[in-house]
Design an enzyme around this catalytic site. Structure first.
Site, PDB file in Angstrom:
ATOM      1  N   LYS A 168     -17.648 -44.936-126.104  1.00  0.00           N
ATOM      2  CA  LYS A 168     -17.980 -46.325-125.752  1.00  0.00           C
ATOM      3  C   LYS A 168     -17.361 -47.287-126.765  1.00  0.00           C
ATOM      4  CE  LYS A 168     -19.016 -46.309-122.458  1.00  0.00           C
ATOM      5  NZ  LYS A 168     -19.101 -45.067-121.736  1.00  0.00           N
ATOM      6  N   GLU A 188     -13.500 -47.383-126.362  1.00  0.00           N
ATOM      7  CA  GLU A 188     -13.066 -47.997-125.113  1.00  0.00           C
ATOM      8  C   GLU A 188     -13.063 -49.516-125.169  1.00  0.00           C
ATOM      9  OE1 GLU A 188     -14.385 -45.483-121.224  1.00  0.00           O
ATOM     10  OE2 GLU A 188     -16.023 -46.176-122.472  1.00  0.00           O
ATOM     11  N   TRP A 208      -1.684 -51.209-111.778  1.00  0.00           N
ATOM     12  CA  TRP A 208      -1.853 -50.556-113.087  1.00  0.00           C
ATOM     13  C   TRP A 208      -0.591 -49.716-113.257  1.00  0.00           C
ATOM     14  CZ3 TRP A 208      -2.298 -45.647-115.273  1.00  0.00           C
ATOM     15  CH2 TRP A 208      -2.927 -45.578-116.519  1.00  0.00           C
ATOM     16  N   ARG A 267     -11.269 -52.517-111.610  1.00  0.00           N
ATOM     17  CA  ARG A 267     -10.619 -51.203-111.594  1.00  0.00           C
ATOM     18  C   ARG A 267      -9.593 -51.054-112.723  1.00  0.00           C
ATOM     19  NH1 ARG A 267     -11.017 -48.878-106.234  1.00  0.00           N
ATOM     20  NH2 ARG A 267      -9.028 -47.830-106.454  1.00  0.00           N
ATOM     21  N   CYS A 308      -4.811 -49.220-109.594  1.00  0.00           N
ATOM     22  CA  CYS A 308      -4.330 -50.163-108.584  1.00  0.00           C
ATOM     23  C   CYS A 308      -5.388 -50.445-107.529  1.00  0.00           C
ATOM     24  CB  CYS A 308      -3.103 -49.601-107.880  1.00  0.00           C
ATOM     25  SG  CYS A 308      -1.772 -49.194-108.990  1.00  0.00           S
ATOM     26  N   HIS A 313     -16.793 -29.385-141.677  1.00  0.00           N
ATOM     27  CA  HIS A 313     -15.521 -28.694-141.454  1.00  0.00           C
ATOM     28  C   HIS A 313     -14.376 -29.669-141.205  1.00  0.00           C
ATOM     29  CE1 HIS A 313     -17.687 -24.935-141.445  1.00  0.00           C
ATOM     30  NE2 HIS A 313     -18.571 -25.502-140.646  1.00  0.00           N
ATOM     31  N   GLU A 320     -20.360 -39.536-126.432  1.00  0.00           N
ATOM     32  CA  GLU A 320     -20.396 -40.692-125.533  1.00  0.00           C
ATOM     33  C   GLU A 320     -20.448 -42.000-126.331  1.00  0.00           C
ATOM     34  OE1 GLU A 320     -19.722 -41.307-122.636  1.00  0.00           O
ATOM     35  OE2 GLU A 320     -20.740 -43.157-122.119  1.00  0.00           O
ATOM     36  N   ASN A 366      -1.036 -47.667-103.737  1.00  0.00           N
ATOM     37  CA  ASN A 366      -1.817 -47.125-104.850  1.00  0.00           C
ATOM     38  C   ASN A 366      -1.535 -45.629-104.887  1.00  0.00           C
ATOM     39  OD1 ASN A 366      -3.719 -46.316-106.667  1.00  0.00           O
ATOM     40  ND2 ASN A 366      -5.501 -46.903-105.442  1.00  0.00           N
ATOM     41  N   GLY A 367      -1.074 -45.125-106.025  1.00  0.00           N
ATOM     42  CA  GLY A 367      -0.776 -43.689-106.117  1.00  0.00           C
ATOM     43  C   GLY A 367       0.592 -43.471-106.721  1.00  0.00           C
ATOM     44  N   LYS A 397     -11.008 -48.256-114.180  1.00  0.00           N
ATOM     45  CA  LYS A 397     -12.357 -47.815-113.815  1.00  0.00           C
ATOM     46  C   LYS A 397     -12.286 -46.539-113.004  1.00  0.00           C
ATOM     47  CE  LYS A 397     -16.795 -48.234-113.393  1.00  0.00           C
ATOM     48  NZ  LYS A 397     -17.527 -47.793-114.585  1.00  0.00           N
TER      49      LYS A 397
HETATM   50  C1  G6P Z   1     -12.224 -43.583-116.327  1.00  0.00           C
HETATM   51  C2  G6P Z   1     -13.324 -44.585-116.588  1.00  0.00           C
HETATM   52  C3  G6P Z   1     -14.506 -43.883-117.248  1.00  0.00           C
HETATM   53  C4  G6P Z   1     -14.968 -42.711-116.414  1.00  0.00           C
HETATM   54  C5  G6P Z   1     -13.823 -41.750-116.093  1.00  0.00           C
HETATM   55  C6  G6P Z   1     -14.223 -40.743-115.036  1.00  0.00           C
HETATM   56  O1  G6P Z   1     -11.685 -43.158-117.529  1.00  0.00           O
HETATM   57  O2  G6P Z   1     -12.866 -45.639-117.398  1.00  0.00           O
HETATM   58  O3  G6P Z   1     -15.574 -44.798-117.413  1.00  0.00           O
HETATM   59  O4  G6P Z   1     -15.975 -42.021-117.079  1.00  0.00           O
HETATM   60  O5  G6P Z   1     -12.703 -42.465-115.575  1.00  0.00           O
HETATM   61  O6  G6P Z   1     -14.469 -41.432-113.842  1.00  0.00           O
HETATM   62  P1  G6P Z   1     -15.413 -40.971-112.693  1.00  0.00           P
HETATM   63  O7  G6P Z   1     -15.384 -42.087-111.694  1.00  0.00           O
HETATM   64  O8  G6P Z   1     -14.833 -39.698-112.152  1.00  0.00           O
HETATM   65  O9  G6P Z   1     -16.762 -40.746-113.253  1.00  0.00           O
END
Ligand code: G6P
Length: 613
Positions: A490, A493, A74, A27, A2, A509, A486, A100-101, A608
């Protein structure tokens, strides 16, 4: 997650709020809304979907007024629809509130309010809060700020809120607990937002509201900040170090692509002033005062989420390998809930791009309570984690807008590389010649990232070959194992292709059962130390007809004979390979997502900055 934006001043609020909501889109959200105040009238417009949908839907409504609050939601409680979208209003239509929260005790409160005759339109916890404030205001005849303060002392959960009252125009009340809020102070005008991105084009003077504080901004009485116990606080105005250009795409089609291409610069920025090859030193200002304690730590625990957790895993390899301190890497969400053994002999490193991730923030609080020294590795200046940790370093990457983290990841790994070198030097566990060689090599990484980016067209071609697959496996060993994780993250996502990252040797395994001609296997095969082993792993994949895309060191002749496609990266010292090997994987995911017509910068369901647990 949010996003909140609010305006109080003398200019038309609507365009400022719409633009502000657009700035917050990164966000992640699923509905948006704005409440405006004009001539003692409250006008609320809200809509499922994007901010543009809201702007279009509002064309037939008056949007006058120079005071308003806006929100991108959100969904947590109740589906993302027009009714559950914020702002929410009180039953008497006097108050409008954005939040937000999560309000944890909302169900009990809702029951009590229903008994008093309150009727609710939707399912959100937020609507309960605004009715609760209304109830207190009505019962006690309190001014808005007092009703808000008392209401907040009776709720549990996390929040950032902004409220306005139709019968008390020219005033906004904002409060926070565990969710960020920034107040921009302009010339006879105020801006309030979840982060500085909607504010920077209007003013660079900002106040970061602290946890448990309530701010009242008023055109009559200026700005007042109080604690929940009603103690007046003196606000501290910070100067924002952010330029508006950093929030624009700058000619790139997507923020993610721009951010991938920024990495030669952002990695250099992260090292600036911290490393000197000629004089042979490396230094982290944030570590100076605590160096002895960190260097003598019984162990280091790294806590993070998502991509930052992957950077933390590379940190484990770096710090154990170079500085010889035992390291454990924890998902912040697991660490906080499993009664971990933590004490003053431990050092906890919290890694977070946003500095606002709820679980990481809670892990920081827990570590502090247990007496550990907490070091933050954070990108967003002034964020909650940056302020709550005992010490720390910024990665100085500038705003990262694409939801899929790219430049923050390489910034975090660069910072951890510097940290490992500082600690290694202090502990005297690295020969001076090795130390100097590694310094030189690290300083050359930005130029080498630029070289990797030159493979973009070739990577786009490979993306075209695998874009229609439904699964992918990423394999790596040693320093490149977290890179495999990672790379897979990616791809998941942003392209919604199912992908798994595995240590190459573990493939036998389980994942090997999945390999056939339909399975692309992306192998990060740049390791010098386990080269033969990774060659064997590739052979195992080929024997089962898997398609191999290998990231190799320039000049590799063995793997290029075996793999279907190879992407070359320049040679480097093994501890720094992740900084290069991750770049092709970022580009590969990016191109696949574009080819699949996915929303690269705002993938579905993702946020985000994850400010709820
Ligand atoms: C969300 C974002 C990721 C990020 C993660 C941790 O899932 O989409 O891109 O790595 O949060 O966020 P931070 O701001 O703590 O690195």
């Amino acid at each position: 997650m949010c996003g909140i934006v609010a305006y109080l001043g003398h200019k038309p609020a609507w365009p400022i709020l719409i633009k502000g909501l657009q700035r917050l889109e990164y966000r992640g959200y699923d509905s948006a809304g704005i409440a405006l105040m004009h001539q003692n009238r409250l006008q609320v417009l809200k809509k499922k979907g994007k901010v543009d949908d809201l702007a279009r839907a509002a064309q037939n409504y008056p949007t006058d007024g120079s005071q308003g609050i806006g929100h991108t939601r959100w969904a947590t409680h109740g589906p993302p629809d027009d009714i559950n979208a914020h702002p929410h209003t009180s039953g008497n239509q006097r108050l409008a509130l954005v939040h937000n929260g999560i309000i944890e005790n909302y169900a009990l409160l809702k029951k009590a309010l229903e008994k008093e005759g309150h009727v609710f339109q939707g399912q959100t916890d937020t609507e309960v809060l605004v009715h609760f404030i209304e109830e207190l205001q009505h019962r006690e005849q309190w001014p808005l700020e007092e009703a808000v303060r008392v209401a907040l002392t009776r709720i549990t959960g996390a929040y950032a809120i902004v409220v306005m009252d139709r019968d008390d125009p020219g005033k906004l009340v904002a409060a926070r607990k565990a969710s960020p809020l920034v107040i921009g102070v302009g010339n006879g005008e105020y801006f309030i937002a979840s982060d500085a991105t909607p504010i920077v084009e209007h003013t660079k003077r900002v106040i970061y509201l602290n946890d448990g504080e309530i701010a009242t901004v008023s055109l009559r009485d200026n700005l007042q900040i109080r604690t929940m116990n009603n103690e007046v606080q003196t606000p501290y105005i910070h100067e924002l170090d952010m330029e508006i250009e950093q929030l624009e795409k700058g000619g790139y089609e997507h923020f993610m692509l721009k951010e991938i291409y920024e990495q030669p610069t952002t990695v250099a920025d992260c090292m600036r002033g911290r490393l000197n090859v000629e004089q042979g030193w490396v230094r982290l200002g944030g570590l100076d005062d605590h160096l002895a304690r960190v260097a003598q730590a019984r162990r280091i625990i790294i806590a993070a989420c998502g991509t930052s957790w992957h950077a933390g895993l590379i940190g484990e390899y770096l710090i154990e390998d170079l500085a010889r301190i035992p390291v454990e890497v924890e998902y912040a969400s697991e660490l906080r809930y499993r009664n971990p053994i933590l004490n003053e002999e431990d050092v906890v490193i919290a890694i977070s791009q946003s500095g606002e991730t709820a679980d990481t923030l809670a892990a920081v609080e827990l570590a502090r309570e247990r007496g550990s020294l907490v070091y933050g590795i954070v990108n967003v200046v002034g964020s909650s984690i940056a302020r709550l940790t005992h010490c720390g370093s910024y990665i100085h990457c500038g705003p990262e807008i694409g939801v899929a983290s790219t430049k923050a990841f390489t910034g975090q790994v660069t910072l951890l590389s510097l940290m490992a070198l500082v600690l290694a030097h202090r502990r005297g566990v690295l020969a001076e010649s090795d130390f100097r060689r590694l310094l030189l090599e690290l300083s050359e990484i930005p130029g080498k990232i630029a070289q990797v980016l030159e493979a973009n067209a070739q990577i786009a071609y490979i993306a075209g070959e695998i874009k229609d697959r439904t699964n992918a496996i990423y394999l790596g060993r040693g320093y490149n194992f977290p890179v495999a994780l990672e790379g897979a993250l990616k791809l998941k996502e942003i392209s919604y292709i199912h992908a798994e990252g595995y240590p190459a040797a573990e493939m036998k395994h389980g994942p090997i059962a999945l390999i056939d001609e339909n399975m692309p296997v992306i192998v990060i095969a740049t390791n010098k130390s386990a080269y033969d082993k990774i060659v064997s792993n590739i052979q195992e994949v080929k024997a089962r007809k898997g398609m191999v895309i290998a990231v190799v060191e320039q000049g590799d002749e063995v793997i290029s004979q075996l793999a279907d496609y190879t992407i070359e990266i320049p040679p480097t010292e093994e501890p720094f390979t992740p900084l290069l090997s991750v770049i092709p994987l970022q580009l590969l995911s990016y191109h696949i997502a574009v080819m699949r017509d996915c929303n690269v910068d705002q993938p579905r369901n993702l946020a985000k900055s994850v400010t709820v647990e």
